[in-house]
Design a protein around this motif. Sequence first.
Motif, PDB file in Angstrom:
ATOM      1  N   GLU A 118       1.138  -1.264  -0.115  1.00 36.31           N
ATOM      2  CA  GLU A 118      -0.116  -0.331  -0.041  1.00 36.31           C
ATOM      3  C   GLU A 118       0.435   1.218   0.563  1.00 36.31           C
ATOM      4  N   LEU A 119       2.027   0.899   0.153  1.00 35.91           N
ATOM      5  CA  LEU A 119       2.838   2.353  -0.337  1.00 35.91           C
ATOM      6  C   LEU A 119       3.419   2.431  -1.323  1.00 35.91           C
ATOM      7  N   GLY A 120       3.271   1.609  -1.761  1.00 41.51           N
ATOM      8  CA  GLY A 120       3.772   1.206  -3.076  1.00 41.51           C
ATOM      9  C   GLY A 120       5.951   0.694  -3.198  1.00 41.51           C
ATOM     10  N   LEU A 121       5.850  -0.257  -2.617  1.00 42.27           N
ATOM     11  CA  LEU A 121       7.068  -0.604  -2.293  1.00 42.27           C
ATOM     12  C   LEU A 121       7.905  -1.644  -3.507  1.00 42.27           C
ATOM     13  N   LYS A 122       8.795  -0.981  -3.776  1.00 45.27           N
ATOM     14  CA  LYS A 122       9.319  -1.906  -4.531  1.00 45.27           C
ATOM     15  C   LYS A 122      10.623  -3.284  -3.720  1.00 45.27           C
ATOM     16  N   GLU A 123      10.980  -3.851  -4.583  1.00 44.47           N
ATOM     17  CA  GLU A 123      11.732  -4.730  -3.847  1.00 44.47           C
ATOM     18  C   GLU A 123      13.364  -4.236  -3.977  1.00 44.47           C
ATOM     19  N   ALA A 124      13.587  -4.826  -2.746  1.00 44.43           N
ATOM     20  CA  ALA A 124      15.164  -4.057  -2.108  1.00 44.43           C
ATOM     21  C   ALA A 124      16.128  -4.635  -2.642  1.00 44.43           C
ATOM     22  N   GLU A 125      16.854  -3.722  -2.701  1.00 41.02           N
ATOM     23  CA  GLU A 125      18.285  -4.508  -3.425  1.00 41.02           C
ATOM     24  C   GLU A 125      19.510  -4.925  -2.247  1.00 41.02           C
ATOM     25  N   VAL A 170       5.041   6.035   5.690  1.00 46.22           N
ATOM     26  CA  VAL A 170       3.773   6.000   5.585  1.00 46.22           C
ATOM     27  C   VAL A 170       4.076   7.615   6.427  1.00 46.22           C
ATOM     28  N   ASP A 171       4.475   8.465   6.790  1.00 44.26           N
ATOM     29  CA  ASP A 171       4.544   9.677   6.779  1.00 44.26           C
ATOM     30  C   ASP A 171       3.652  10.559   6.097  1.00 44.26           C
ATOM     31  N   THR A 172       5.409  10.225   4.929  1.00 41.59           N
ATOM     32  CA  THR A 172       4.908  11.000   3.810  1.00 41.59           C
ATOM     33  C   THR A 172       3.805  10.685   3.046  1.00 41.59           C
ATOM     34  N   GLN A 173       3.007   9.583   3.181  1.00 38.29           N
ATOM     35  CA  GLN A 173       2.027   9.552   2.707  1.00 38.29           C
ATOM     36  C   GLN A 173       0.061   9.480   3.086  1.00 38.29           C
ATOM     37  N   HIS A 174       0.729   9.643   4.793  1.00 43.46           N
ATOM     38  CA  HIS A 174      -1.147   9.468   5.160  1.00 43.46           C
ATOM     39  C   HIS A 174      -0.698  11.070   4.793  1.00 43.46           C
ATOM     40  N   GLU A 176      -2.923   6.818   0.153  1.00 37.03           N
ATOM     41  CA  GLU A 176      -4.056   6.945  -0.084  1.00 37.03           C
ATOM     42  C   GLU A 176      -5.357   6.642  -1.527  1.00 37.03           C
ATOM     43  N   PHE A 177      -4.473   6.201  -1.532  1.00 36.65           N
ATOM     44  CA  PHE A 177      -5.009   6.321  -3.300  1.00 36.65           C
ATOM     45  C   PHE A 177      -5.215   4.141  -2.236  1.00 36.65           C
ATOM     46  N   TYR A 178      -5.166   3.747  -2.289  1.00 33.18           N
ATOM     47  CA  TYR A 178      -5.355   2.298  -1.511  1.00 33.18           C
ATOM     48  C   TYR A 178      -6.769   2.420  -0.729  1.00 33.18           C
ATOM     49  N   PRO A 205     -11.610   5.660  -7.122  1.00 33.30           N
ATOM     50  CA  PRO A 205      -9.829   6.647  -7.409  1.00 33.30           C
ATOM     51  C   PRO A 205      -9.177   6.627  -8.696  1.00 33.30           C
ATOM     52  N   GLY A 206      -9.096   7.304  -8.930  1.00 36.79           N
ATOM     53  CA  GLY A 206      -7.647   7.313  -9.687  1.00 36.79           C
ATOM     54  C   GLY A 206      -8.523   7.121 -11.507  1.00 36.79           C
ATOM     55  N   VAL A 207      -9.380   6.874 -11.907  1.00 38.60           N
ATOM     56  CA  VAL A 207      -9.698   6.420 -12.683  1.00 38.60           C
ATOM     57  C   VAL A 207     -10.703   8.543 -12.908  1.00 38.60           C
TER      58      VAL A 207
END
Length: 557
Positions: free
Chosen positions: A388-395, A453-457, A465-467, A533-535
Amino acid sequence: MTATSLMTEQKHPDEATRDRDWWRGAVIYQIYPRSYQDQNGDGVGDLVGITSRLDYVADLGVDAIWLSPVFTSPMKDFGYDVSNYRDIDPSFGTLEDFDRLVQKAHSLGLKVIIDQVISHSSDKHAWFSESRQSRTNAKSDWYVWADPKPDGTPPNNWLSIFGGSAWSWDSRRMQYYQHNFLVSQPDLNFHNPEVQDALLGEMRFWLERGVDGFRLDTVNFYFCSLGFEDNPVVRPEDFNASTAPAVNPYNFQEHVYDKSRPENLAFLTRLRALMDEYPGTTTVGEIGDSQHQLELMAQYTSGDDHLHMAYTFDYLGGEFSAAHFKTSIAATESQAPDGWICLAFSNHDVVRHVSRWAVHGQEAAFTRLAATLILAMRGSVCLYQGEELGLKEAELSFADLVDPYGIEFWPEFKGRDGCRTPMVWQAHVRNGAFSTAERTWLPVPAEHLTHAVDTQHGVEGSVLEFYRSLLAFRKAHPALAKGKITLLDSTGDILAFTREEGDDRLLCVFNMGDGAAEFAIPAGLAPHHAECPGVIAAPIDGELDLEPFGAYIGILN
């Protein structure tokens, strides 16, 4: 309050007040306990930490949480090697901590599903310690034992998913024991009714503590053939690397004798009978079988005497294309018309789907498309923490790895650590506010902190917020939770279907490609714009113009 009285409060309410069908169409949020919130500062997440974050989970709008294993374990496979099914590992807390977690979750309207790893145990489990002592003790056949071939080699060609033979030698018994995973994870012998009884008893222990269901790890691995026949070679046209990475020789066999055996259905009937004693509880099975996963999903979930739902690696390991999704949806509907699938794009075992599927530079649009798509398809849904934060795989570097699977097949396969790194709560706090420890069990990726989270809440347009908005939209439309799905004709990168439940009818169209696309709305379907949302697309003269990775959901008249 005593632990006993607390546990009593957890027990399920009267059947009349429970929705026995709540799981159908539910959205389940998977928590990987080691990585969610560390309360005691040792660098490892714990139950008290999870409990402190349940308000956040409830605010997302999901229906339930799924906890990866928290049982006592030597942690060779980080909890998927259980040494005591009736206690909490000290690294996570205590039984009282677990009871408080369940109580808090229920007070917030969240169901609690826990992982049950019963195809195998840890070699430190008391059952295995006794079983390996002799060929005649009371638990001598509680695990899968076999004599060597005359030349001393293993009984057959079966392979472990984690590399090498699926057989290990025990010098006391002068026999081999089977392990589909690590050498330290011996397989239980489900052909023995006493083993089944014991495992069902372990599950009853947690049902009595108030859990609402079980996620069943490797549910198709419970039985093997006691004839110990060699597995045949996979035909080239049937090769599928969805269950194991392509570099793993496990894929070279068709696993007809070491798993997915017909005897499993009778045990699932016994398991369902147990669950039915606790109205409103549920089961979701993990099916790992490259060649037969949809067939097994149909068998395991059809009717009302097996699993409630199951998920496969069809979307966890398959390709992201309209053609693949059309084929998978059609196959699910035709092969399991009265079964129920649990959908997931990411979890603790696979590369996060944004990294696995997204086109570079268009990750933001893809993230929104993927969320809209999975929450519009027919089935229940599992969302994985951080998704829900849009996280990608960590390298991660090799030095950071702790996953034995990744260590074995590095560097072609980097294992599962990249999707298991700690949750990020605050961008400018040590370790993303996951832990105050100097060093966490896996590092917190710097690139994840910008998604904290605190950068998106409360930030309009953020992925979080989209989720939240999308989950609220799903709850407002019964068609998305439990309605039927009908695929529509489409070409190119377009996937289109309708969802219907009573008077609630929706048209859902997705552009799964990285270029703009058009979709001609079929005659007889007259949608008007929905507050999804987003449509942003709107039909013009019977056509939809969709941006790259664009989606449209409209309410049908």
